[in-house]
Design a protein around this motif. Structure first.
Motif, PDB file in Angstrom:
ATOM      1  N   ASN A  65      26.939   2.630 -28.948  1.00 25.69           N
ATOM      2  CA  ASN A  65      27.279   3.133 -30.282  1.00 25.69           C
ATOM      3  C   ASN A  65      27.086   2.020 -31.304  1.00 25.69           C
ATOM      4  O   ASN A  65      28.028   1.292 -31.634  1.00 25.69           O
ATOM      5  N   PRO A  66      25.857   1.839 -31.833  1.00 26.79           N
ATOM      6  CA  PRO A  66      25.637   0.782 -32.821  1.00 26.79           C
ATOM      7  C   PRO A  66      26.397   1.032 -34.120  1.00 26.79           C
ATOM      8  O   PRO A  66      26.740   0.088 -34.827  1.00 26.79           O
ATOM      9  N   LEU A  67      26.629   2.304 -34.452  1.00 25.90           N
ATOM     10  CA  LEU A  67      27.401   2.700 -35.621  1.00 25.90           C
ATOM     11  C   LEU A  67      28.338   3.829 -35.201  1.00 25.90           C
ATOM     12  O   LEU A  67      28.068   4.535 -34.216  1.00 25.90           O
ATOM     13  N   PRO A  68      29.427   4.057 -35.927  1.00 23.50           N
ATOM     14  CA  PRO A  68      30.362   5.111 -35.520  1.00 23.50           C
ATOM     15  C   PRO A  68      29.735   6.497 -35.458  1.00 23.50           C
ATOM     16  O   PRO A  68      30.225   7.360 -34.727  1.00 23.50           O
ATOM     17  N   TRP A  69      28.654   6.729 -36.180  1.00 21.56           N
ATOM     18  CA  TRP A  69      28.094   8.077 -36.266  1.00 21.56           C
ATOM     19  C   TRP A  69      26.835   8.267 -35.422  1.00 21.56           C
ATOM     20  O   TRP A  69      26.171   9.293 -35.520  1.00 21.56           O
ATOM     21  N   ILE A  70      26.503   7.302 -34.554  1.00 23.82           N
ATOM     22  CA  ILE A  70      25.300   7.429 -33.744  1.00 23.82           C
ATOM     23  C   ILE A  70      25.548   6.875 -32.350  1.00 23.82           C
ATOM     24  O   ILE A  70      26.305   5.915 -32.171  1.00 23.82           O
ATOM     25  N   GLU A  71      24.944   7.514 -31.344  1.00 20.91           N
ATOM     26  CA  GLU A  71      25.001   7.014 -29.972  1.00 20.91           C
ATOM     27  C   GLU A  71      23.648   7.143 -29.304  1.00 20.91           C
ATOM     28  O   GLU A  71      22.932   8.141 -29.477  1.00 20.91           O
ATOM     29  N   LEU A  72      23.308   6.144 -28.515  1.00 21.74           N
ATOM     30  CA  LEU A  72      22.160   6.171 -27.623  1.00 21.74           C
ATOM     31  C   LEU A  72      22.700   6.144 -26.200  1.00 21.74           C
ATOM     32  O   LEU A  72      23.593   5.350 -25.876  1.00 21.74           O
ATOM     33  N   ASN A  73      22.187   7.017 -25.325  1.00 17.11           N
ATOM     34  CA  ASN A  73      22.612   6.991 -23.928  1.00 17.11           C
ATOM     35  C   ASN A  73      21.419   7.224 -23.019  1.00 17.11           C
ATOM     36  O   ASN A  73      20.439   7.884 -23.401  1.00 17.11           O
ATOM     37  N   THR A  74      21.491   6.666 -21.835  1.00 17.90           N
ATOM     38  CA  THR A  74      20.418   6.839 -20.859  1.00 17.90           C
ATOM     39  C   THR A  74      21.001   6.826 -19.456  1.00 17.90           C
ATOM     40  O   THR A  74      22.010   6.156 -19.199  1.00 17.90           O
ATOM     41  N   ASP A  75      20.383   7.582 -18.556  1.00 18.57           N
ATOM     42  CA  ASP A  75      20.789   7.670 -17.149  1.00 18.57           C
ATOM     43  C   ASP A  75      19.545   7.586 -16.288  1.00 18.57           C
ATOM     44  O   ASP A  75      18.511   8.202 -16.596  1.00 18.57           O
ATOM     45  N   LEU A  76      19.640   6.848 -15.192  1.00 23.35           N
ATOM     46  CA  LEU A  76      18.514   6.646 -14.293  1.00 23.35           C
ATOM     47  C   LEU A  76      19.019   6.743 -12.863  1.00 23.35           C
ATOM     48  O   LEU A  76      20.041   6.134 -12.518  1.00 23.35           O
ATOM     49  N   SER A  77      18.313   7.519 -12.027  1.00 24.12           N
ATOM     50  CA  SER A  77      18.759   7.737 -10.653  1.00 24.12           C
ATOM     51  C   SER A  77      17.568   7.726  -9.704  1.00 24.12           C
ATOM     52  O   SER A  77      16.565   8.405  -9.950  1.00 24.12           O
ATOM     53  N   PHE A  78      17.686   6.946  -8.618  1.00 25.70           N
ATOM     54  CA  PHE A  78      16.698   6.932  -7.542  1.00 25.70           C
ATOM     55  C   PHE A  78      17.402   7.346  -6.255  1.00 25.70           C
ATOM     56  O   PHE A  78      18.541   6.932  -5.999  1.00 25.70           O
ATOM     57  N   ALA A  79      16.747   8.145  -5.422  1.00 23.73           N
ATOM     58  CA  ALA A  79      17.357   8.589  -4.172  1.00 23.73           C
ATOM     59  C   ALA A  79      16.284   8.793  -3.104  1.00 23.73           C
ATOM     60  O   ALA A  79      15.143   9.164  -3.402  1.00 23.73           O
ATOM     61  N   LYS A  80      16.656   8.561  -1.869  1.00 21.02           N
ATOM     62  CA  LYS A  80      15.791   8.787  -0.713  1.00 21.02           C
ATOM     63  C   LYS A  80      16.538   9.687   0.258  1.00 21.02           C
ATOM     64  O   LYS A  80      17.624   9.331   0.724  1.00 21.02           O
ATOM     65  N   ALA A  81      15.986  10.853   0.544  1.00 22.80           N
ATOM     66  CA  ALA A  81      16.645  11.840   1.408  1.00 22.80           C
ATOM     67  C   ALA A  81      15.777  12.093   2.643  1.00 22.80           C
ATOM     68  O   ALA A  81      14.619  12.494   2.523  1.00 22.80           O
ATOM     69  N   ARG A  82      16.350  11.890   3.821  1.00 28.77           N
ATOM     70  CA  ARG A  82      15.627  12.081   5.074  1.00 28.77           C
ATOM     71  C   ARG A  82      16.550  12.725   6.111  1.00 28.77           C
ATOM     72  O   ARG A  82      17.765  12.502   6.114  1.00 28.77           O
ATOM     73  N   TYR A  83      15.938  13.508   7.008  1.00 33.67           N
ATOM     74  CA  TYR A  83      16.673  14.022   8.155  1.00 33.67           C
ATOM     75  C   TYR A  83      16.860  12.917   9.179  1.00 33.67           C
ATOM     76  O   TYR A  83      15.962  12.087   9.391  1.00 33.67           O
ATOM     77  N   ARG A  84      18.017  12.908   9.827  1.00 34.15           N
ATOM     78  CA  ARG A  84      18.306  11.913  10.864  1.00 34.15           C
ATOM     79  C   ARG A  84      18.056  12.532  12.234  1.00 34.15           C
ATOM     80  O   ARG A  84      18.975  12.915  12.939  1.00 34.15           O
ATOM     81  N   THR A  85      16.789  12.617  12.605  1.00 30.13           N
ATOM     82  CA  THR A  85      16.414  13.151  13.908  1.00 30.13           C
ATOM     83  C   THR A  85      15.098  12.523  14.337  1.00 30.13           C
ATOM     84  O   THR A  85      14.219  12.281  13.504  1.00 30.13           O
ATOM     85  N   ASN A  86      14.988  12.234  15.629  1.00 34.15           N
ATOM     86  CA  ASN A  86      13.739  11.715  16.184  1.00 34.15           C
ATOM     87  C   ASN A  86      12.843  12.832  16.707  1.00 34.15           C
ATOM     88  O   ASN A  86      11.723  12.564  17.138  1.00 34.15           O
ATOM     89  N   ASP A  87      13.351  14.049  16.672  1.00 35.61           N
ATOM     90  CA  ASP A  87      12.581  15.180  17.192  1.00 35.61           C
ATOM     91  C   ASP A  87      12.690  16.352  16.222  1.00 35.61           C
ATOM     92  O   ASP A  87      13.391  17.333  16.490  1.00 35.61           O
ATOM     93  N   PRO A  88      12.006  16.272  15.084  1.00 37.54           N
ATOM     94  CA  PRO A  88      12.110  17.376  14.113  1.00 37.54           C
ATOM     95  C   PRO A  88      11.597  18.701  14.658  1.00 37.54           C
ATOM     96  O   PRO A  88      12.042  19.762  14.212  1.00 37.54           O
ATOM     97  N   GLN A  89      10.690  18.653  15.621  1.00 33.62           N
ATOM     98  CA  GLN A  89      10.174  19.901  16.189  1.00 33.62           C
ATOM     99  C   GLN A  89      11.275  20.721  16.848  1.00 33.62           C
ATOM    100  O   GLN A  89      11.185  21.951  16.917  1.00 33.62           O
ATOM    101  N   ALA A  90      12.304  20.050  17.328  1.00 35.10           N
ATOM    102  CA  ALA A  90      13.415  20.780  17.951  1.00 35.10           C
ATOM    103  C   ALA A  90      14.130  21.662  16.949  1.00 35.10           C
ATOM    104  O   ALA A  90      14.831  22.611  17.325  1.00 35.10           O
ATOM    105  N   TYR A  91      13.964  21.363  15.649  1.00 39.00           N
ATOM    106  CA  TYR A  91      14.584  22.157  14.599  1.00 39.00           C
ATOM    107  C   TYR A  91      13.580  23.072  13.906  1.00 39.00           C
ATOM    108  O   TYR A  91      13.884  23.689  12.882  1.00 39.00           O
ATOM    109  N   GLY A  92      12.370  23.131  14.443  1.00 42.15           N
ATOM    110  CA  GLY A  92      11.366  24.010  13.856  1.00 42.15           C
ATOM    111  C   GLY A  92      10.742  23.462  12.600  1.00 42.15           C
ATOM    112  O   GLY A  92      10.218  24.232  11.789  1.00 42.15           O
ATOM    113  N   ILE A  93      10.788  22.140  12.378  1.00 40.88           N
ATOM    114  CA  ILE A  93      10.191  21.520  11.205  1.00 40.88           C
ATOM    115  C   ILE A  93       9.200  20.448  11.657  1.00 40.88           C
ATOM    116  O   ILE A  93       9.237  19.982  12.800  1.00 40.88           O
ATOM    117  N   ASP A  94       8.319  20.038  10.739  1.00 41.54           N
ATOM    118  CA  ASP A  94       7.225  19.130  11.087  1.00 41.54           C
ATOM    119  C   ASP A  94       7.426  17.712  10.588  1.00 41.54           C
ATOM    120  O   ASP A  94       6.525  16.879  10.718  1.00 41.54           O
TER     121      ASP A  94
END
Length: 744
Positions: A598-627
């Protein structure tokens, strides 16, 4: 006389009359209680977040006649600071929790009501269907579908629908009236003892205002969207307040077959007492119906069968209705407070969806109707004490939460919304699946915050949940009883503040519940290999987070958090069946950054940044019908930038930039979505304290991206070969909306 004072009033009246006439076949009967609510709208109120006392300079005096020396009381100067989030340094339990002010909700440009929640850092709220359907949520590397791991509350009522007809945790926010919201408190991760089901990725508590200004708003947009709103507060002689609000809306969108989404919303809220002791009672009503353009195969767009705003089945759509009554009672003493709440909600939902077109039934197509009728009863009680243990300050909260759902849910094979006698995936007659479910849930918790030194405190929480119920399968006549307990320890170590900075170390266990029908086997899906996944009532998750909250410069607040989440079983959306189904165990790792300046009472600058890595925890994905091990539809990257401006005189407005990054559409990562970028902006001008004009522009850069994408099997025509490919729901093109608000 008022017609002479403001020549706009006759125009406003004509617009209201036009909209009411357009809804004449949709509104309840004249003696319906909703009509009484809509006919008793009145209000009063202004907001002020920072107040400073200032002594005025002495006025001029007569040189010949001395003015009597009377001591003048100091005047109060209201300085309202434009701020999107409150500074929680010294009070927060984690680095990633926060509180969004009503200021941001008022200034933020939002095409649809659910997008107000994009004020939560890293949260994306989009759509893959019609305007009346629940939004699509994405957070911390989760495609949360319609709310599978984002616990949402309004006035402390849980919104997520368990064993919902369309998806577990279905969160429909279309019943909300944005003018009645006063702020949002949010958490991330399973680190808070008072958050149970669906809260692993995060939670949001939307707060209803106890006072709103008397206003009428009329708006119209270039995509066939119209809205009329009226609301206000009646101030009682004893200090009590009665808030009433109502809205009518219509939206077509850019679609080849317009949504024709029309809805009515109403709210009435009575507040009694003081901050020390009092109660409130709130009633809410919503009814909506619409046509839906669901995500369409990109192949059909590329070969010219449809354009990007077209649909292979223009009869898709839905209907939704919701009634609720909730109440709070609070009391407090010198070192304690006690809050109780209770609620009852009744809702109905029907969705017509044709995701796979002619895959299963080349003759009639694959459209299905998903129906639900539900009544939910529940409440909570939380008692908090502030004590001194020896030389340590201690805050302890003990609470209990409970809900009971009675619901009927079914799925039917339909063609142009007409039920067909046979199902392609079941032996049921007219119904593919039909279940009568009774499901109870109770959670008990205790959380203690102990201040060991001025620079070190601990937060320790213990929670125990039980869920149990019965599923009566109305197709084969079977009944399944199930129950489960789950213990969840949680805690945080907080160091600081040092130089206006705090370090947080958090860890905890949480869970999401599963659709009771997947537990009982009432419906089957083939995304994952049959029998490879054991489906409990509650699937646990373990998470850890390290973060910092700092104010390195005056008016600059920064939060950084790194997290890891391990889920015992992933919930994934199944396009063939139109439901969520459990899959393999998964892991998410990520980093989030958020800042507000808030550089002045009547103005605001905001920013958000997000990084994520999503993986299944399995050594045999074929057992679940996925590749592969990529979690489909899990976003890798989210960035947003916002500008909020309010001079508190004439001009105000906001700018929001959102970038949803690439993500895998299939588990082997061979097919990916490029995500989307969107810029929304609004600007308002106050002609007088009672009259203002606001213009909003959405998708300012006219991005041709897709707001949501999936990949699954489908057949475009009865004689076409089976295809596996990406589908998409187009982002709305550049559009504008004009709103006029008049106080009364």
């Amino acid at each position: 006389m008022c017609w002479r004072i403001c020549p706009l009033y006759p125009c406003l009246f004509r617009q209201v009359f036009f909209m009411v006439s357009a809804f004449r076949h949709f509104l309840p009967a004249p003696h319906h209680p909703t009509c009484s609510v809509l006919c008793s709208l009145a209000a009063l109120g202004l907001f002020s977040e920072v107040t400073q006392a200032a002594t005025p300079p002495p006025g001029p005096q007569d040189s010949t006649t001395p003015a009597p020396q009377v001591e003048q009381p100091p005047k109060t100067e209201r300085i309202v600071v434009t701020a999107s989030r409150r500074n929680l340094t010294g009070r927060a339990a984690t680095a990633s929790e926060g509180s969004i002010t009503g200021t941001e909700l008022r200034l933020r440009p939002a095409y649809r009501i659910g997008q107000l929640l994009e004020a939560v850092p890293g949260l994306v709220v989009t759509s893959h269907s019609g305007e009346g359907k629940a939004n699509q949520f994405l957070l911390r590397g989760f495609n949360l579908d319609h709310g599978t791991d984002l616990a949402s509350f309004v006035d402390d009522m849980p919104i997520n629908g368990v064993s919902n007809a369309h998806g577990q945790g279905y969160t429909d926010l279309n019943f909300l009236i944005p003018e009645t919201l006063s702020g949002v408190d949010y958490t991330k991760g399973p680190f808070h003892a008072n958050i149970g089901d669906f809260g692993v990725a995060g939670s949001d508590h939307m707060k209803l205002a106890s006072e709103i200004p008397r206003e009428i708003t009329l708006s119209a947009g270039t995509l066939g969207d119209y809205r009329a709103y009226a609301g206000g507060t009646v101030q009682m002689a004893n200090g009590d307040r009665w808030v009433n609000a109502g809205a009518l809306s219509h939206a077509d969108g850019p679609w080849r077959y317009p949504d024709n989404a029309r809805a009515i919303r109403a709210m009435s809220r009575y507040t009694h007492g003081s901050e020390r002791k009092g109660f409130d009672i709130t009633g809410m009503f919503y009814r909506g119906q619409w046509r839906a353009t669901n995500d369409q195969p990109l192949e059909a767009i590329q070969n010219g069968m449809i354009d990007r705003f077209g649909s292979l089945d223009p009869t898709d759509g839905g209907f939704s209705e919701r009634y609720s009554l909730s109440a709070h009672q609070h009391m407090s003493g010198e070192n304690w407070n006690w809050v109780n709440n209770a609620f009852v909600v009744h809702d109905r939902l029907t969705l017509w969806n044709n995701f796979t077109h002619y895959l299963d039934d080349p003759v009639h197509g694959d459209q299905q109707a998903q129906d639900e009728t539900r009544t939910t009863l529940g409440g909570s009680s939380a008692y908090t004490r502030h004590d001194r243990l020896a030389t340590f300050l201690s805050d302890t909260t003990v609470g209990v939460q409970g809900r009971y759902d009675f619901l009927y849910v079914d799925r039917r094979h339909t063609e142009q919304r007409r039920p067909l006698p046979d199902c392609t995936s079941s032996t049921g007659y007219y119904v593919c699946n039909a279940d009568s479910i009774s499901l109870g849930a109770v959670g008990m918790y205790i959380q203690n915050t102990l201040h060991w030194t001025p620079w070190f405190r601990t937060v320790i929480g213990l929670r125990e949940d039980y869920q149990g119920g019965v599923d009566h399968n109305l197709v084969d006549g079977s009944a399944t009883h199930a129950g489960q307990w789950l213990f969840q320890p949680k805690g945080s170590l907080i160091f600081g503040p040092w130089k206006k900075s705090e370090l947080y170390l958090s860890a905890g266990k949480g869970y999401h519940s599963n659709d009771f029908r997947s537990v009982s086997g009432s419906y089957s899906v083939d995304k994952f290999a049959a029998g490879s996944v054991s489906v409990p009532l509650m699937t646990e998750a373990i998470s850890g987070e390290v973060g910092i909250r700092s104010t390195p410069l005056t008016h600059l607040n920064v939060q950084v958090a790194a997290f890891i989440i391990d889920f015992a079983s992933e919930l994934s959306y199944d396009g063939d069946a139109g439901v969520t189904s459990p899959g393999p165990a998964s892991r998410r790792q990520g980093v989030e950054f958020s800042a507000q300046y808030n550089p002045l009472p009547w103005i605001e600058l905001n920013t958000d940044l997000s990084f994520a890595k999503a993986r299944y925890r399995t050594n045999d994905p074929q057992a679940y019908g996925i590749d592969g091990v990529y979690v489909s539809n899990a976003p890798d990257f989210v960035w947003s930038f916002g500008l909020l401006v309010d001079t508190h005189k004439h001009w105000y407005g906001g700018l929001q930039v959102r970038w949803l990054g690439h993500y895998a559409l299939v588990e082997d990562n061979s097919l990916r979505s490029s995500g989307y970028k969107e810029v929304n902006i609004n600007a308002g001008y106050r002609f007088t304290p009672r009259l203002k004009l606001e213009v909003s522009i959405f998708n300012l850069t006219n991005s041709h991206a897709f707001a949501a994408q999936y990949a699954y099997d489908y057949r475009l025509t009865p004689n076409a070969a089976v295809s596996t490919g990406a589908t998409g729901h187009a982002l709305e093109p550049t559009s504008a909306r004009l709103a006029v608000t008049a106080g009364f």
